[in-house]
Design a protein around this motif. Sequence first.
Motif, PDB file in Angstrom:
ATOM      1  N   ILE A 225      -8.486 -31.309  -0.290  1.00 27.69           N
ATOM      2  CA  ILE A 225      -7.356 -30.380  -0.395  1.00 27.69           C
ATOM      3  C   ILE A 225      -6.272 -30.964  -1.295  1.00 27.69           C
ATOM      4  N   GLN A 226      -6.027 -32.265  -1.165  1.00 28.58           N
ATOM      5  CA  GLN A 226      -5.064 -32.931  -2.050  1.00 28.58           C
ATOM      6  C   GLN A 226      -5.452 -32.744  -3.515  1.00 28.58           C
ATOM      7  N   LEU A 227      -6.718 -33.001  -3.827  1.00 32.03           N
ATOM      8  CA  LEU A 227      -7.181 -32.891  -5.206  1.00 32.03           C
ATOM      9  C   LEU A 227      -7.138 -31.449  -5.689  1.00 32.03           C
ATOM     10  N   HIS A 228      -7.511 -30.516  -4.820  1.00 31.95           N
ATOM     11  CA  HIS A 228      -7.516 -29.112  -5.224  1.00 31.95           C
ATOM     12  C   HIS A 228      -6.113 -28.642  -5.591  1.00 31.95           C
ATOM     13  N   PHE A 229      -5.131 -28.978  -4.771  1.00 28.86           N
ATOM     14  CA  PHE A 229      -3.758 -28.539  -5.018  1.00 28.86           C
ATOM     15  C   PHE A 229      -2.990 -29.514  -5.918  1.00 28.86           C
TER      16      PHE A 229
ATOM     17  N   ASN B 195       7.807 -16.354  -1.367  1.00 23.18           N
ATOM     18  CA  ASN B 195       6.353 -16.387  -1.457  1.00 23.18           C
ATOM     19  C   ASN B 195       5.922 -16.440  -2.923  1.00 23.18           C
ATOM     20  N   HIS B 196       4.803 -17.081  -3.145  1.00 18.42           N
ATOM     21  CA  HIS B 196       4.227 -17.161  -4.480  1.00 18.42           C
ATOM     22  C   HIS B 196       3.757 -15.778  -4.914  1.00 18.42           C
ATOM     23  N   ILE B 197       3.104 -15.058  -3.979  1.00 17.89           N
ATOM     24  CA  ILE B 197       2.630 -13.701  -4.210  1.00 17.89           C
ATOM     25  C   ILE B 197       2.915 -12.877  -2.955  1.00 17.89           C
ATOM     26  N   SER B 198       3.415 -11.668  -3.147  1.00  8.86           N
ATOM     27  CA  SER B 198       3.723 -10.788  -2.021  1.00  8.86           C
ATOM     28  C   SER B 198       2.445 -10.272  -1.371  1.00  8.86           C
TER      29      SER B 198
ATOM     30  N   GLN C  13       8.059 -20.762 -10.809  1.00 10.79           N
ATOM     31  CA  GLN C  13       8.473 -21.935 -11.584  1.00 10.79           C
ATOM     32  C   GLN C  13       9.954 -21.838 -11.934  1.00 10.79           C
ATOM     33  N   LYS C  14      10.385 -20.654 -12.344  1.00 11.38           N
ATOM     34  CA  LYS C  14      11.797 -20.447 -12.657  1.00 11.38           C
ATOM     35  C   LYS C  14      12.651 -20.556 -11.407  1.00 11.38           C
ATOM     36  N   ILE C  15      12.160 -19.999 -10.302  1.00 13.09           N
ATOM     37  CA  ILE C  15      12.893 -20.070  -9.033  1.00 13.09           C
ATOM     38  C   ILE C  15      13.089 -21.520  -8.615  1.00 13.09           C
ATOM     39  N   ILE C  16      12.026 -22.319  -8.731  1.00 10.51           N
ATOM     40  CA  ILE C  16      12.096 -23.736  -8.348  1.00 10.51           C
ATOM     41  C   ILE C  16      13.070 -24.488  -9.245  1.00 10.51           C
TER      42      ILE C  16
ATOM     43  N   ASP D  69       5.711 -20.115  -0.006  1.00 12.11           N
ATOM     44  CA  ASP D  69       4.650 -19.572   0.846  1.00 12.11           C
ATOM     45  C   ASP D  69       3.484 -19.194  -0.068  1.00 12.11           C
ATOM     46  N   GLY D  70       2.418 -20.004  -0.011  1.00 11.98           N
ATOM     47  CA  GLY D  70       1.278 -19.803  -0.888  1.00 11.98           C
ATOM     48  C   GLY D  70       0.098 -19.126  -0.235  1.00 11.98           C
ATOM     49  N   ALA D  71       0.320 -18.482   0.916  1.00 15.44           N
ATOM     50  CA  ALA D  71      -0.803 -17.892   1.651  1.00 15.44           C
ATOM     51  C   ALA D  71      -1.576 -16.890   0.803  1.00 15.44           C
ATOM     52  N   GLN D  72      -0.858 -16.052   0.043  1.00 18.45           N
ATOM     53  CA  GLN D  72      -1.536 -15.021  -0.748  1.00 18.45           C
ATOM     54  C   GLN D  72      -1.943 -15.510  -2.128  1.00 18.45           C
ATOM     55  N   ALA D  73      -1.316 -16.555  -2.605  1.00 18.17           N
ATOM     56  CA  ALA D  73      -1.640 -17.062  -3.948  1.00 18.17           C
ATOM     57  C   ALA D  73      -2.884 -17.938  -3.942  1.00 18.17           C
ATOM     58  N   SER D  74      -3.045 -18.740  -2.910  1.00 18.41           N
ATOM     59  CA  SER D  74      -4.095 -19.756  -2.919  1.00 18.41           C
ATOM     60  C   SER D  74      -5.512 -19.208  -3.039  1.00 18.41           C
ATOM     61  N   PRO D  75      -5.815 -17.969  -2.589  1.00 22.41           N
ATOM     62  CA  PRO D  75      -7.173 -17.456  -2.815  1.00 22.41           C
ATOM     63  C   PRO D  75      -7.435 -17.013  -4.255  1.00 22.41           C
ATOM     64  N   HIS D  76      -6.371 -16.859  -5.042  1.00 16.89           N
ATOM     65  CA  HIS D  76      -6.508 -16.265  -6.372  1.00 16.89           C
ATOM     66  C   HIS D  76      -6.142 -17.205  -7.509  1.00 16.89           C
ATOM     67  N   ILE D  77      -5.322 -18.204  -7.209  1.00 13.60           N
ATOM     68  CA  ILE D  77      -4.771 -19.090  -8.242  1.00 13.60           C
ATOM     69  C   ILE D  77      -5.017 -20.536  -7.832  1.00 13.60           C
ATOM     70  N   LYS D  78      -5.425 -21.367  -8.778  1.00 11.32           N
ATOM     71  CA  LYS D  78      -5.541 -22.797  -8.497  1.00 11.32           C
ATOM     72  C   LYS D  78      -4.163 -23.421  -8.734  1.00 11.32           C
ATOM     73  N   VAL D  79      -3.510 -23.760  -7.653  1.00 12.63           N
ATOM     74  CA  VAL D  79      -2.120 -24.195  -7.700  1.00 12.63           C
ATOM     75  C   VAL D  79      -2.041 -25.672  -8.081  1.00 12.63           C
ATOM     76  N   ASN D  80      -1.128 -25.988  -8.979  1.00 15.42           N
ATOM     77  CA  ASN D  80      -0.883 -27.377  -9.397  1.00 15.42           C
ATOM     78  C   ASN D  80       0.484 -27.788  -8.869  1.00 15.42           C
ATOM     79  N   LEU D  81       0.498 -28.481  -7.734  1.00 16.73           N
ATOM     80  CA  LEU D  81       1.755 -28.778  -7.059  1.00 16.73           C
ATOM     81  C   LEU D  81       2.636 -29.743  -7.841  1.00 16.73           C
ATOM     82  N   GLN D  82       2.044 -30.707  -8.504  1.00 15.07           N
ATOM     83  CA  GLN D  82       2.869 -31.627  -9.274  1.00 15.07           C
ATOM     84  C   GLN D  82       3.514 -30.930 -10.464  1.00 15.07           C
TER      85      GLN D  82
END
Length: 406
Positions: free
Chosen positions: A75-79, A169-172, A182-185, A198-211
């Motif tokens: 999970i660490q590597l994926h995100f 949320n990342h995605i509604s 990114q702009k919000i952050i 809140d990445g609940a809806q984004a994580s199934p569709h987007i490969k998130v790069n936390l760093q």
Amino acid sequence: MLDIQKVRTDFPILKREVNGYPLVYLDNAATSQTPQVVIDAIVDYYSNYNANIHRGVHTLSQEATDAYEQARQKIQLHFNAKHAHEIIFTSGTTHGINLVANGFSSLLKKGDEIIVSALEHHSNIVPWQMLCERTGAVLKVIPMNDNGELIMDVYKDLLSNKTKLVFVNHISNALGTINPIQKIIDLAHNKGAAVLIDGAQASPHIKVNLQQLNADFYVASAHKMCGPTGVGILYGKEAWLNKLPPYQGGGEMIAEVTFEKTTYADLPHKFEAGTPNICGGIAFGVAIDYMNNIGFNNIANYENELLKYATEKLLEIEGLKIYGPDVLGAKTSVISFNIEGIHPYDIGSIIDKLGIAVRTGHHCAQPIMDYFKIPGTVRASIAFYNTKEEIDKLVVAVKRAKEMLS
């Protein structure tokens, strides 16, 4: 490109019938379906090495511990988190949000400000309202427009030196809107505020790069990502996780306990009191592997193709209105709609009789429905194992429901 028929054979539930019709499952924003490889991992755990972790010297405990911690590393590597100990296993997204909200109880004071968006799920509203009640902090809201998008100019004006935390949320889940996180952050960090996504809806569709995102906290759930229910993750930057107090007390999260004083374990165990959902964590890792083998670019491209197709077909129905962004690329595979003069629940009930599973109601996002002055919507949410043929069946079913209810 996806071999969609091969993909569909991975999901045993897609072979079943509902009310005498082949199942058309379009409620993926609530819970995705589970591939056989994940089911096999769950069976394998309980069949071969079911044991408690981190505490036993016997073989089964060591095997379970190794598998659980390997899942954390996957999970660490994926995100793309910097450290594995920045990944905290939780029972799901809601648990992760509450953990952070509880921690900020000791960091906020009366008059501090926190910011939420108008597009949030209830689980990213209610814990912060409770936090404000405990601390005297003030909750401010980024408004939305008629397209279901956040009004960023107002967000900039809401930010101040009093702002301590921003959470969006990342995605509604209700509209599929992809927020400009990114702009919000970046804008929040310019004011010294922390950010939870809140990445609940984004994580199934987007490969998130936390760093790359540089979010301070990110939460997600396994059951949205082809994994089991009852497990998820909270990512937190090491510095923030060290600053927050433990959320729960119990076994595993301690370094030493006496009746005079208790000291807490290092990350991640400080936030993982008690026996965790061991099997769930392991299966989450398997689900991550499965989705990466499919390929997130493949998933995104195919789901966008289905989204475009479904949007065009549904809009051919007279009186049908879709809520949310109308530009592809501004949303993911969620279509939230109503037909003029017909209650969404009635449509959902009729098409269920035809084997089609959608969600109706306010989708735990009641402020969005209040904005549009509607009781709720019919939400068809698409996954990479759906097909154009299933979309065609949805359209036929909605037309039939309209005829029956008009």
